[in-house]
Enzyme design. Structure first.
Site, mmCIF file in Angstrom:
data_model
loop_
_atom_site.group_PDB
_atom_site.id
_atom_site.type_symbol
_atom_site.label_atom_id
_atom_site.label_comp_id
_atom_site.label_asym_id
_atom_site.label_seq_id
_atom_site.Cartn_x
_atom_site.Cartn_y
_atom_site.Cartn_z
ATOM 1 N N ASP A 256 0.826 -1.211 0.115
ATOM 2 C CA ASP A 256 0.068 0.010 -0.054
ATOM 3 C C ASP A 256 0.877 1.290 0.015
ATOM 4 O OD1 ASP A 256 -2.258 1.907 0.686
ATOM 5 O OD2 ASP A 256 -3.267 0.065 0.900
ATOM 6 N N HIS A 283 2.340 2.739 -3.337
ATOM 7 C CA HIS A 283 1.548 3.700 -3.469
ATOM 8 C C HIS A 283 2.270 5.204 -3.435
ATOM 9 C CE1 HIS A 283 -2.520 1.171 -2.958
ATOM 10 N NE2 HIS A 283 -1.584 0.853 -4.105
#
Length: 786
Positions: A256, A283
């Site tokens: 993430d 991310h």
């Protein structure tokens, strides 16, 4: 640096120049208040044996933390082949460090009941999502720390106790609705001046690190490596409503956000520095999605992003948005990333309630940023009244024609760059002055700090099969043969404890071999010069090696390199047959032609005669142990032995137990071997005094240009070294004891010797203080120092 963090800080020459208002310096691992020995063994790359799942260390680790004095640390250490700890939730204490030692892994339990806030609350999907304690938590514990160089592994991939699903499976199930109740790895709440230093974090069940409502957070040299695509919601480091945060010299590869900077009901987040880092899968640098508490004063500098979904990202929406301002991204290189720049005020990961908490992004600056390929760029303000206000100063794209641009409601100020900016209600103004050239990005991208292979003598699978994404081999030779060419990048191979009987030549550059523990990871062979070799003849000295390096930039850490030829038995036979010792040279490690810039740290090199043969290039030995008897460090290369133990083995003689060195330094080379801050030890207390000399010059094949150059600076010597000092070897020698740099067949000297062997005699020439000051490791290694 506040006083609570000072216990874990070490000054460096220049503090980081960053937005964090503290003076941030490299932390230092504190003295131990308790050292706990591992009782379990790692299996494969990321778990323990099934029968050990119930043998948890939670109580003894927690007891040690509770009893530790402020300013000290609880050390988790290996014990031979035992290298693992297994724990449920732990509570940190103020001004106390939890130190995971080298080669050690602290595993999280797979039992959800251990983490449950209330019975049955952890390990399920519901509408709450707050049913688990963190694996390691700190609540109002100022000055706490978690340090390496070991590993903390949450085993998010592993099936939960009594279940057919894993923590990560729960995160996937939650996609259909609800929230997974999974434990975070580190949760720091109102815990000022927290330090995270040189530790590896892997496979967290949920977020890896959350720093919530604290003032003062340092992450230095941290590796977060959770590579599995199934690892949803495994953010790297999340500062939330926090102040004075520095994340530096770290690498993050996760499922993430690599970093997510948030500000919610706990207040603003401000003064954040993200400097000198490498991000991989994930991310990117995210701000949001909660920004309604205000995010202000963020500096991202010298960052590489490779293989990510997002690069530079601010995300929010009208249900959780707020002011984000004074954010600067400077000196950033991005490649293989789907969304290299994303400024999104309508992020759809949560429901939107229009107009309640509207995102406002202003004074956002991108300076000297380069995107080396294509991707999607989003520049989206909320509306015409609340546009994105952003400045691009030297933002370049290598493939601008392949970039998809989504832009609306934006006011842009631009200098240089090559991406045309246009869209609904997009206004572009030029910044005066010459446009900066594209960021060169040379050397900015580095391979992920993970192992290319694991060598395990006990591996029962097929050679090369993968375990947790890393190929496994039963021998170092098999790994070196099967691994693909590294293309100029460094290849790191991890060797588990065991004896590996192999005779190897490493001819590939930039190979690193890391052992599980120095004394228990052993690369061994038993060839000697006079022994028969395959194909006929004998090995000879040059062929007797166990490990031979013929390529540049080799590195070894935490292992033993041994020539196990039975020198003692050979010596016993020589009592009746003197020829038995004639060809007893048996090299453990040889640095041959082609080797250069070789580095050895915490390595044992064991043999008897001719143990270590640094015959070419430059080599640096740091905190190593070298053991032998006759000429056991010899050759023509340049080598520095820094804080090493040099152990002379006892041959049983009252007068001659051997020679430490036999250098054959070329006459044109000013330096040969430098021993600095090292200890010259004897194998046994009964070894005769004054029975070992510091060395003699070696003239291979009668070469008059191969002389000798050896110096001992500030070394401690036991009494086996005595007034004899140095010896001759051949008729080419002069006295064998000449003052440093005096033209002769030997250049031997010492300075600042201490210990029982610090005997002053005419045969032990001394350097002046000025001469010793010039003998630095960097000088001997001709400007190179690892």
């Amino acid at each position: 640096m506040t006083s609570t963090a000072a216990a874990f800080a070490l000054a460096i020459a220049t503090p980081l120049a960053a937005q964090d208002t503290r003076v941030v310096k490299e932390p230092v691992i504190p003295a131990a208040c308790a050292t706990l020995k591992a009782a379990l063994v790692s299996v494969g790359d990321s778990t323990v044996r099934p029968e050990d799942e119930g043998h948890r260390d939670t109580k003894r680790i927690q007891a040690a933390l509770d009893g530790c004095a402020p300013g000290r640390g609880v050390v988790l250490a290996g014990d031979g082949a035992r290298n693992a700890f297994l724990t449920g939730p732990l509570q940190l204490r103020a001004k106390v460090a939890l130190v995971v030692g080298g080669g050690v892994t602290l595993y999280g339990s797979r039992d959800p009941a251990e983490y449950a806030v209330r019975p049955g609350s952890c390990g399920l999907v519901n509408d709450d999502g707050k049913g688990c304690l963190a694996l390691i938590r700190g609540e109002r514990v100022a000055g706490a720390a978690v340090m390496g160089p070991g590993t903390i592994d949450g085993r998010g991939w592993a099936k939960l106790a009594g279940r057919d699903s894993s923590w990560w499976d729960l995160a996937q199930f939650a996609r259909k609705g609800g929230s997974q109740n999974n434990p975070r790895m580190l949760q720091l709440t109102r815990s000022d001046d927290f330090t995270l230093y040189r530790v590896t974090l892997r496979n967290s069940a949920n977020f890896h690190v959350v720093f919530d409502r604290g003032n003062g957070f340092t992450a230095w040299g941290v590796v977060i490596d959770t590579p599995d695509k199934w690892a949803r919601n495994t953010d790297g480091i999340d500062p939330i409503s926090a102040s004075n945060v520095t994340i530096t010299r770290s690498s993050i590869n996760t499922g993430d956000d690599n970093i997510a900077i948030k500000a919610g009901s706990g207040g603003p987040t401000r003064n954040v520095s993200v400097t000198d880092n490498h991000f991989y899968r994930g991310h990117g640098v995210s701000i949001g999605s909660e920004t309604f508490g205000t995010v202000r004063g963020v500096r991202v500098r010298n960052l590489s992003i490779e293989g990510a979904d997002n690069g530079l990202r601010i995300k929010s929406n009208a249900s959780r948005g707020g002011l984000v301002e004074d954010v600067e991204y400077r000196d950033v290189c991005i490649r293989a990333t789907k969304h290299p720049i994303e400024m999104d005020t309508r992020y759809t990961a949560s429901p939107e309630t229009t107009g309640v908490r509207v995102p406002v992004y202003r004074n956002i600056r991108a300076v000297n940023v380069r995107v080396l390929d294509k991707g999607t760029v989003t520049l989206q303000g909320y509306d015409a009244a609340r546009p994105l206000e952003m400045q691009w100063d030297g933002v370049w794209f290598d493939q601008p024609g392949e970039v998809k641009l989504l832009a609306s409601d934006a006011r842009m100020r631009v200098r240089g760059g090559n991406l045309p900016l246009a869209g609904e209600n997009v206004h572009v103004d030029s910044i005066p002055g010459a446009a900066p050239a594209p960021n060169p990005c040379e050397g900015k991208f580095v391979p992920r700090p993970r192992y290319a292979a694991i060598v395990d003598a006990a591996w029962q699978g097929t050679e090369g099969d993968s375990l947790s994404g890393i190929p496994m081999y039963r021998s170092l030779g098999a790994a070196l043969t099967e691994l693909p060419a590294n293309g100029g990048a460094r290849t790191v191979i991890f060797m588990r404890n065991g004896r590996y009987r192999e005779k190897l030549t490493i001819d590939r550059p930039r190979i690193t071999v890391v052992g599980e523990s120095r004394d228990s990871t052993i690369l061994t062979f038993d060839a000697a010069a006079g022994m028969p070799a395959p194909g006929g003849g004998t090995w000879g000295t040059r062929g007797s090696y166990t490990l031979r390096i013929v390529a540049p930039d080799f590195r070894a850490e935490r292992l033993t390199i041994e020539n196990a030829f039975d020198y003692v038995a050979n010596m016993a036979k020589a009592a009746t047959d003197p020829t038995k010792l004639r060809d007893a040279q048996a090299v453990a490690l040889m640095l041959d032609f082609g080797s250069d810039r070789a580095t050895f740290e915490n390595v044992r090199i064991l043999g008897h005669q001719d143990t270590l043969f640094p015959n070419a290039g430059r080599a640096y030995f740091r905190r190593c142990l070298v053991a032998g008897s006759v000429d056991f460090i010899f050759g023509a290369g340049q080598a520095v032995f820094d804080e090493c133990d040099i152990v002379s083995r006892d041959r049983g003689s009252r007068t001659n137990n051997g020679y430490v060195t036999a250098a054959s330094t070329r006459r044109a080379d000013p330096y040969g071997f430098l021993f600095i801050r090292s200890r010259l030890l004897k194998e046994s207390p009964t070894m005769a005094a004054n029975s070992v000399t510091l060395g003699r010059p070696w003239h291979p094949f009668g070469d008059p240009d191969a002389i000798a150059s050896v110096a001992f600076v500030r070394c401690w010597m036991d009494d086996h070294i005595g007034e004899r000092g140095w010896e001759r070897m051949s008729s080419l020698d002069s006295t064998g004891a000449r003052v440093w740099h005096e033209p002769a067949s030997a250049r031997f000297a010492e300075y600042g010797t201490t210990g029982p062997g610090a005997v002053r005699s005419a045969r032990r020439p001394q350097l002046t203080r000025a001469q010793a000051a010039a003998l630095t490791p960097r000088a001997v290694l001709r400007g190179w120092l690892p």
